[in-house]
Design an enzyme around this catalytic site. Structure first.
Site, PDB file in Angstrom:
ATOM      1  N   ARG A  15      70.651  54.998  -4.947  1.00 37.02           N
ATOM      2  CA  ARG A  15      71.171  54.587  -3.785  1.00 37.02           C
ATOM      3  C   ARG A  15      72.127  55.585  -3.121  1.00 37.02           C
ATOM      4  O   ARG A  15      73.288  54.973  -2.437  1.00 37.02           O
ATOM      5  CB  ARG A  15      71.741  53.166  -3.819  1.00 37.02           C
ATOM      6  CG  ARG A  15      70.598  52.247  -3.911  1.00 37.02           C
ATOM      7  CD  ARG A  15      71.114  50.925  -4.312  1.00 37.02           C
ATOM      8  NE  ARG A  15      71.686  50.709  -5.762  1.00 37.02           N
ATOM      9  CZ  ARG A  15      72.501  49.632  -6.126  1.00 37.02           C
ATOM     10  NH1 ARG A  15      72.878  48.868  -5.105  1.00 37.02           N
ATOM     11  NH2 ARG A  15      72.949  49.877  -7.287  1.00 37.02           N
ATOM     12  N   LYS A  18      73.041  54.804   0.671  1.00 36.83           N
ATOM     13  CA  LYS A  18      73.748  53.651   1.024  1.00 36.83           C
ATOM     14  C   LYS A  18      75.353  53.842   0.476  1.00 36.83           C
ATOM     15  O   LYS A  18      76.202  53.726   1.736  1.00 36.83           O
ATOM     16  CB  LYS A  18      73.167  52.540   0.000  1.00 36.83           C
ATOM     17  CG  LYS A  18      74.047  51.356   0.310  1.00 36.83           C
ATOM     18  CD  LYS A  18      73.523  50.024  -0.660  1.00 36.83           C
ATOM     19  CE  LYS A  18      74.327  48.799  -1.012  1.00 36.83           C
ATOM     20  NZ  LYS A  18      74.219  48.242   0.432  1.00 36.83           N
ATOM     21  N   LYS A  99      61.910  42.830  13.076  1.00 39.94           N
ATOM     22  CA  LYS A  99      61.173  43.263  11.946  1.00 39.94           C
ATOM     23  C   LYS A  99      60.170  44.384  12.652  1.00 39.94           C
ATOM     24  O   LYS A  99      59.459  44.289  13.475  1.00 39.94           O
ATOM     25  CB  LYS A  99      60.313  42.213  11.340  1.00 39.94           C
ATOM     26  CG  LYS A  99      61.580  41.349  10.418  1.00 39.94           C
ATOM     27  CD  LYS A  99      61.035  40.299   9.875  1.00 39.94           C
ATOM     28  CE  LYS A  99      62.432  39.390   9.360  1.00 39.94           C
ATOM     29  NZ  LYS A  99      61.996  38.092   8.900  1.00 39.94           N
ATOM     30  N   HIS A 665      75.218  39.628  11.920  1.00 38.72           N
ATOM     31  CA  HIS A 665      75.234  41.121  11.694  1.00 38.72           C
ATOM     32  C   HIS A 665      76.403  41.627  12.444  1.00 38.72           C
ATOM     33  O   HIS A 665      76.543  42.976  12.200  1.00 38.72           O
ATOM     34  CB  HIS A 665      74.036  41.490  12.305  1.00 38.72           C
ATOM     35  CG  HIS A 665      72.623  41.296  11.530  1.00 38.72           C
ATOM     36  ND1 HIS A 665      71.785  40.759  12.042  1.00 38.72           N
ATOM     37  CD2 HIS A 665      72.378  41.481  10.114  1.00 38.72           C
ATOM     38  CE1 HIS A 665      70.708  40.535  11.095  1.00 38.72           C
ATOM     39  NE2 HIS A 665      71.350  40.745   9.804  1.00 38.72           N
TER      40      HIS A 665
END
Ligand code: GLN
Ligand code: ZN
Length: 731
Positions: A15, A18, A99, A665
């Site tokens: 990761r 990230k 999405k 968000h």
């Protein structure tokens, strides 16, 4: 024959993507350092390709999202530095998340205003590669039709397509001058429903766009292209087709053939599932495709059927996964190896392929299209439930609640880690969670919320947590997949019959309810969402698995109901995303999906059922939502200030509505003005007595200060509205 692969995950084995991006956001590293770190991840990503793959695209990587990048390339937005880039993802200018087709990857939705000319603005194709590295490789781009379909457009679609294609043409010319000879052009929207008008639009514009000098590989995935033969006349170099989702592409080729002068890239290795590929079946199948296409060996390539970012980086990262299961799995790295094995077996070298497929279990049977009864209640029954519940719950007008999770802070992650590494006993860990719950309950009372939640501190993830407690699932240690930006999750694996042999999450919810007289809402993840966000290895038709899951969850819901939990919320954010793309397949899907929800939600009229959905464009599926047995619907509504709710107007929506008034968000707290706007819209649609107040979704990823401010504002406005609408109160 050659191997071709695309969209290998950008996350990095550990990761690294990230970590790097989030460290940049936290000001722990500067932009130069970020670019350096991402270059290293990219190098490793390309090395994975190079090991097994003949042809793979360059320029696939992104700081956040490929659709956003496309908007930057074509001048929809501009940025001067990385901070400005990220403003569009998570700052004041943040675009909506949606999405990506029927997947759980979320992209940022660009807005294309009237008259936009798409000036070439960002040189992304050259970001990750210099001219010398283009030699054997195409450059990756999203195609114009898909870009338009995924954007919000204000203008007439046709003229926008023409303008956009002019810009693509200029970009192609630039690429050519810079030594690029092939473009990998992704048009997954070709697998959606495409109207006759759009087909004509596509054909016309592509004819003009492609001159044959620069080779264009047209890449489609997530299903079949109904109008494939209409594209044969356009000078594409190659077509990539998905042969895993269904048989339709194969049938089209059988009926209509394939042009002699083009290459066919056969998507035969599943890009979305993790079941190991049967190499010999894949070779046999690819030979069949070759035969019906009358293609030479040189014109056939094998590939993944869909982007590989839907699966984790490598199975090598799994050290404790049951060995007997592990040998039936393959993640992205292994899928590249499978492509290599297919090529080898095609050329007659079969030893490695034999070893790879030595233990494969039965194939999945094709789901027969039955017409399932959705088990929906009659419209009148909801009114009855409402009046019973009013007496039981005695809630004020505009009840304020949350969707379930509360901030998961460092302290919680530390406790989890210590528990996992056995430095904290189960007993102490349980105590820790209880303390978190009681702390939260106190806080919620103090804030003045009307329906409380226990905070979901015990859940790492809404699907994984349930999967770990149900029989029939396995979970991974490092099987991370990006859902958007830098957000990752670990999809569990369904491998045998699903049953609820133990309690799932009720202990924590009972505990929360035992602390207060106020109502604590019990929260469960829904059957369709658990299924959608898991990998499935089982051979049975998918709906059978959904019904099993639903029955297991209903047991838990009934146990909640039997123990003083008066409201049960079932989360189904994935119900629309899991639907097939084409209209003709939807009825079958929604019938079983709605049935599964209704099985899980079978509770007495004294228990109020909430359905939570988010980022699922519920407007498009109102017809099916109305067949679901819930009393209150909570949906996201904050980003567009409630416009999305218009979809409920005039639909005889006879339940209550909890519109999201805070975009979770965003790092900014809810604004009072937005809360009011959304409430006013909701009142118009469902009436004063049927409106709740809540955030768009769970608060797991937010920080306490903005949570507190936002909830205070919601409670404040609720109180003002209660006064204003006093006479509407039910006595
Ligand atoms: N109850 C979950 C939460 O609050 C819902 C998450 C979701 O809808 N994605 O986190
Ligand atoms: Zn949600």
């Amino acid at each position: 024959m050659q191997t071709y692969a695309y969209r290998f995950p950008r996350l990095g084995r550990n990761r690294e993507f990230k970590t790097a991006v989030e460290n940049f956001w936290d000001n722990k590293i500067n932009d130069k350092e970020l670019v350096g770190l991402l270059d290293a991840v990219e190098k490793e990503r390309l090395a994975s390709y190079k090991k097994y793959i003949d042809i793979f695209p360059l320029g696939e990587s992104t700081y956040y999202d490929t659709i956003l990048d496309t908007a930057f390339i074509f001048g929809v937005y501009k940025f001067k530095n990385l901070n400005e880039y990220f403003e569009y993802a998570r700052g004041k200018r943040a675009l909506a998340l949606k999405k990506y087709f029927n997947s759980n990857y979320h992209y940022l939705v660009p807005f294309l205003p009237k008259g936009i000319k798409f000036p070439l603005t960002w040189n992304k194709p050259f970001l990750y590669a210099d001219a010398s590295s283009f030699k054997g490789n195409p450059v990756s781009l999203i195609g114009p039709y898909t870009f338009l379909r995924l954007s919000r457009t204000e203008n007439d679609f046709n003229s926008m397509m023409a303008n956009l294609c002019e810009s693509y043409k200029r970009l192609f010319a630039q690429l050519k001058t810079n030594g690029v000879h092939t473009v990998h052009l992704e048009e997954p929207a070709f697998c959606d429903d495409v109207s006759g008008d759009d087909v004509r639009l596509i054909v016309k514009n592509y004819r003009n766009l492609i001159d044959g000098d620069l080779k264009i590989n047209l890449i489609t995935y997530y299903g079949s292209v109904d109008f494939l033969p209409r594209l044969y006349g356009i000078p594409f170099h190659a077509f990539a087709l998905d042969f895993v989702s269904n048989r339709e592409n194969f049938l089209t080729l059988s009926k209509k053939g394939f042009p002699k002068d083009k290459k066919i890239i056969c998507g035969v290795v599943d890009g979305r599932g993790i079941k190991r590929c049967n190499i010999f079946d894949a070779v046999k199948f690819t030979r069949k495709i070759q035969k019906i296409c009358h293609a030479s060996d040189e014109s056939v390539l094998v590939s993944n059927s869909a982007p590989l970012f839907h699966v984790p980086v490598t199975i090598e990262n799994e050290t404790v996964l049951d060995a007997s299961i592990k040998k039936n799995l393959s993640f992205a790295q292994e899928k590249l190896y499978e492509l290599y094995l297919i090529k080898s077996a095609w050329e007659g070298k079969t030893a490695s392929a034999r070893a790879w497929c030595a233990h494969l279990p039965a194939e999945r049977s094709v789901a027969k299209k039955k017409v399932f009864d959705t088990l929906s209640l009659k419209p009148g029954e909801f009114a009855q439930r409402k009046s019973i519940q009013q007496k039981v719950l005695k809630l004020p007008l505009f009840p304020v609640t949350t969707i379930g999770s509360f901030p998961q802070d460092k302290e919680l992650r530390k406790a989890r880690f210590e528990f996992k590494s056995k430095h904290l006993s189960l007993h102490d860990y349980d105590d820790f969670i209880r303390d978190k719950i009681s702390g939260l309950i106190e806080k919620e009372e103090e804030l003045g919320l009307d329906v409380l939640v226990h905070g979901e501190f015990e859940r790492t993830d809404m699907v994984e947590y349930f999967a770990q407690r149900l029989t029939g699932f396995l979970t991974t240690e490092n099987g991370w997949v990006i859902s958007y930006g830098t957000r990752v999750y670990r999809p569990p694996i369904i491998y045998k019959k699903i049953t609820r042999n133990n309690v799932l999450a009720l202990k924590e919810m009972f505990y929360a309810q035992s602390l207060v007289p106020r109502i604590v809402k019990g929260i469960l993840s829904g059957p369709v969402t658990i299924l959608a966000w898991s990998y499935n290895l089982r051979p049975e038709p998918v709906y059978e698995i959904a019904f099993e899951l639903a029955a297991a969850l209903n047991k838990e819901a009934k146990a909640l109901e039997a123990n003083k939990i008066k409201i049960v919320q079932i989360d189904e954010p994935a119900i629309r995303e899991f639907a097939p793309l084409k209209e003709r397949d939807k009825d079958f899907y929604y019938r079983w999906a709605v049935r599964a929800f209704n099985i899980a939600a079978q509770l007495s009229p004294y228990t109020q059922v909430h359905l939570h959905m988010c980022y699922s464009e519920f407007g498009e599926i109102i017809k099916w939502i109305l067949k679901m047995n819930f009393d209150v619907l909570t949906v996201e509504a904050a980003r567009d200030k409630g416009k999305i709710l218009a979809a409920l107007s005039g639909k005889n929506f006879d339940r209550s509505l909890g519109p999201g008034v805070w975009d979770i968000h965003s790092k900014y707290p809810a604004s009072e003005k937005t809360i009011r706007t959304i409430l006013d819209k909701s009142i118009k649609i469902v009436g004063v007595r049927n409106v709740w107040i809540n955030p768009d979704c769970g608060l797991k990823t937010r920080a306490w200060p903005e949570v507190e401010t936002s909830l205070q504002r919601m409670v404040k406005i609720a109180r003002i509205y209660r006064k204003k609408f006093k006479k509407h109160r039910v006595k």
